[in-house]
Design a protein around this motif. Structure first.
Motif, mmCIF file in Angstrom:
data_model
loop_
_atom_site.group_PDB
_atom_site.id
_atom_site.type_symbol
_atom_site.label_atom_id
_atom_site.label_comp_id
_atom_site.label_asym_id
_atom_site.label_seq_id
_atom_site.Cartn_x
_atom_site.Cartn_y
_atom_site.Cartn_z
ATOM 1 N N ASN A 108 -30.683 6.304 94.665
ATOM 2 C CA ASN A 108 -29.223 6.359 94.682
ATOM 3 C C ASN A 108 -28.702 7.701 94.166
ATOM 4 O OD1 ASN A 108 -29.083 3.767 95.696
ATOM 5 N ND2 ASN A 108 -28.735 2.818 93.703
ATOM 6 N N LEU A 109 -29.335 8.212 93.118
ATOM 7 C CA LEU A 109 -28.930 9.513 92.581
ATOM 8 C C LEU A 109 -29.197 10.633 93.580
ATOM 9 C CD1 LEU A 109 -30.150 9.122 88.892
ATOM 10 C CD2 LEU A 109 -27.782 9.426 89.645
ATOM 11 N N GLU A 110 -30.310 10.556 94.283
ATOM 12 C CA GLU A 110 -30.610 11.568 95.298
ATOM 13 C C GLU A 110 -29.589 11.508 96.435
ATOM 14 O OE1 GLU A 110 -34.693 10.629 96.185
ATOM 15 O OE2 GLU A 110 -35.453 11.896 94.559
ATOM 16 N N ASP A 111 -29.186 10.284 96.808
ATOM 17 C CA ASP A 111 -28.142 10.134 97.832
ATOM 18 C C ASP A 111 -26.823 10.724 97.339
ATOM 19 O OD1 ASP A 111 -29.933 8.859 99.481
ATOM 20 O OD2 ASP A 111 -29.182 6.824 99.059
ATOM 21 N N ALA A 112 -26.495 10.436 96.076
ATOM 22 C CA ALA A 112 -25.249 10.955 95.503
ATOM 23 C C ALA A 112 -25.261 12.479 95.473
ATOM 24 C CB ALA A 112 -25.047 10.399 94.091
ATOM 25 N N GLN A 113 -26.409 13.045 95.126
ATOM 26 C CA GLN A 113 -26.527 14.504 95.081
ATOM 27 C C GLN A 113 -26.279 15.097 96.466
ATOM 28 O OE1 GLN A 113 -30.456 16.081 94.181
ATOM 29 N NE2 GLN A 113 -29.528 17.663 92.894
ATOM 30 N N GLY A 114 -26.836 14.482 97.490
ATOM 31 C CA GLY A 114 -26.617 14.951 98.853
ATOM 32 C C GLY A 114 -25.168 14.820 99.279
ATOM 33 N N GLU A 115 -24.533 13.724 98.900
ATOM 34 C CA GLU A 115 -23.119 13.510 99.250
ATOM 35 C C GLU A 115 -22.219 14.529 98.562
ATOM 36 O OE1 GLU A 115 -21.754 11.305 101.413
ATOM 37 O OE2 GLU A 115 -23.768 10.623 101.957
ATOM 38 N N ILE A 116 -22.504 14.840 97.313
ATOM 39 C CA ILE A 116 -21.680 15.814 96.576
ATOM 40 C C ILE A 116 -21.801 17.190 97.221
ATOM 41 C CG2 ILE A 116 -21.422 17.034 94.376
ATOM 42 C CD1 ILE A 116 -22.225 14.395 92.998
ATOM 43 N N GLU A 117 -23.008 17.549 97.630
ATOM 44 C CA GLU A 117 -23.223 18.857 98.252
ATOM 45 C C GLU A 117 -22.470 18.980 99.569
ATOM 46 O OE1 GLU A 117 -27.469 19.233 98.532
ATOM 47 O OE2 GLU A 117 -27.698 19.593 96.389
ATOM 48 N N MET A 118 -22.232 17.863 100.244
ATOM 49 C CA MET A 118 -21.564 17.896 101.546
ATOM 50 C C MET A 118 -20.039 17.889 101.429
ATOM 51 S SD MET A 118 -24.194 15.466 103.736
ATOM 52 C CE MET A 118 -22.895 14.613 104.487
ATOM 53 N N LEU A 119 -19.502 17.687 100.225
ATOM 54 C CA LEU A 119 -18.043 17.670 100.049
ATOM 55 C C LEU A 119 -17.455 19.049 100.314
ATOM 56 C CD1 LEU A 119 -17.639 15.481 96.833
ATOM 57 C CD2 LEU A 119 -17.070 14.847 99.174
ATOM 58 N N MET A 120 -16.374 19.093 101.084
ATOM 59 C CA MET A 120 -15.721 20.356 101.420
ATOM 60 C C MET A 120 -14.700 20.749 100.350
ATOM 61 S SD MET A 120 -16.972 21.334 104.224
ATOM 62 C CE MET A 120 -17.875 20.754 105.620
ATOM 63 N N ASP A 121 -13.952 19.801 99.903
ATOM 64 C CA ASP A 121 -12.887 20.044 98.935
ATOM 65 C C ASP A 121 -13.487 20.116 97.536
ATOM 66 O OD1 ASP A 121 -10.471 20.328 97.731
ATOM 67 O OD2 ASP A 121 -9.724 18.317 98.190
ATOM 68 N N ASP A 122 -13.043 21.068 96.713
ATOM 69 C CA ASP A 122 -13.599 21.245 95.373
ATOM 70 C C ASP A 122 -13.312 20.081 94.438
ATOM 71 O OD1 ASP A 122 -14.788 23.616 95.947
ATOM 72 O OD2 ASP A 122 -13.125 24.860 95.228
ATOM 73 N N ASP A 123 -12.193 19.419 94.611
ATOM 74 C CA ASP A 123 -11.835 18.325 93.712
ATOM 75 C C ASP A 123 -11.846 16.973 94.425
ATOM 76 O OD1 ASP A 123 -11.513 19.939 91.511
ATOM 77 O OD2 ASP A 123 -9.444 20.444 92.031
ATOM 78 N N ALA A 124 -12.690 16.840 95.416
ATOM 79 C CA ALA A 124 -12.740 15.593 96.183
ATOM 80 C C ALA A 124 -13.598 14.521 95.506
ATOM 81 C CB ALA A 124 -13.277 15.847 97.582
ATOM 82 N N CYS A 125 -14.320 14.905 94.490
ATOM 83 C CA CYS A 125 -15.252 13.987 93.835
ATOM 84 C C CYS A 125 -14.539 13.154 92.778
ATOM 85 C CB CYS A 125 -16.396 14.788 93.205
ATOM 86 S SG CYS A 125 -17.775 13.769 92.759
ATOM 87 N N ARG A 126 -14.879 11.868 92.743
ATOM 88 C CA ARG A 126 -14.329 10.966 91.736
ATOM 89 C C ARG A 126 -15.482 10.279 91.026
ATOM 90 N NH1 ARG A 126 -10.120 8.176 95.750
ATOM 91 N NH2 ARG A 126 -8.765 9.955 96.038
ATOM 92 N N ALA A 127 -15.356 10.159 89.708
ATOM 93 C CA ALA A 127 -16.372 9.476 88.894
ATOM 94 C C ALA A 127 -15.781 8.168 88.398
ATOM 95 C CB ALA A 127 -16.796 10.346 87.727
ATOM 96 N N ARG A 128 -16.595 7.169 88.381
ATOM 97 C CA ARG A 128 -16.146 5.864 87.905
ATOM 98 C C ARG A 128 -16.349 5.778 86.400
ATOM 99 N NH1 ARG A 128 -18.039 -0.074 90.013
ATOM 100 N NH2 ARG A 128 -16.749 -1.224 88.552
#
Length: 193
Positions: A108-128
């Protein structure tokens, strides 16, 4: 050839096509209801039931103690080895379950790492955090995931090493116990296939 009339062992009704006791075959019944009602009385005298129970007891005795088994005395040291073997098997099973969970978390962490790298917007990431989501920068999220990924990889490696050590110790105990007890002891794990 016609069936003859039989008398029900419970209600005494006479009829053709009755069912007989599956164990002894000596008593007849109208239906399952009569058979169930009469069972409390019949089970005391059912010859088939007694034979079946004797056969089950004999089979259990053969299972527990093979015919060619010698009467080997169990010393205190032997009992300690057997107990240690049981504890190790239990701990190994628990460790393997934990390892599966850790490997799932790692994936799951490896998937998350890949998803974060693919984000275009700098502030598109949200943490729970608890029950809410908080905006975080992609760099902070990447740093957090990399840190958790390294920690989880280390935990997985340690647990795999522990399982390997336990396997070695279990194999040593098996060889000692089988050398002494032979077929009189079963140290093989049951599989749920």
């Amino acid at each position: 050839m016609s069936e003859q009339k039989r008398q029900c062992g419970e209600c005494a009704k006479e009829a053709v096509g009755m069912r007989r006791c599956g164990a002894c075959g000596k008593i007849w019944y109208c239906d399952e209801t009569c058979q169930r009602k009469h069972w409390k009385t019949h089970k005391k005298t059912c010859a088939g039931r007694k034979k079946k129970r004797a056969a089950q007891a004999a089979a259990a005795e053969r299972h527990l103690r093979p015919d060619d088994a010698e009467d080997v005395p169990v010393t205190w040291e032997d009992q300690q080895r057997i107990n240690k073997f049981g504890r190790l098997v239990l701990r190994k099973t628990e460790l393997q379950d934990e390892l599966k969970k850790d490997e799932t978390e790692l994936a799951n962490l490896e998937d998350a790492q890949g998803e974060i790298e693919m984000l275009m917007d700098d502030d598109a990431c949200r943490a729970r955090v608890g029950e809410m989501f908080v905006h975080v920068s992609n760099e902070d999220a990447e740093e957090f995931v990399e840190k958790k990924l390294a920690e989880t990889k280390e935990i997985v490696a340690k647990k795999k090493a522990q399982v390997s050590e336990m396997n070695d110790e279990l194999n040593q105990l098996k060889s000692v116990l089988y050398a002494k007890f032979g077929k009189s002891i079963n140290l093989e794990a049951e599989t749920d296939n």
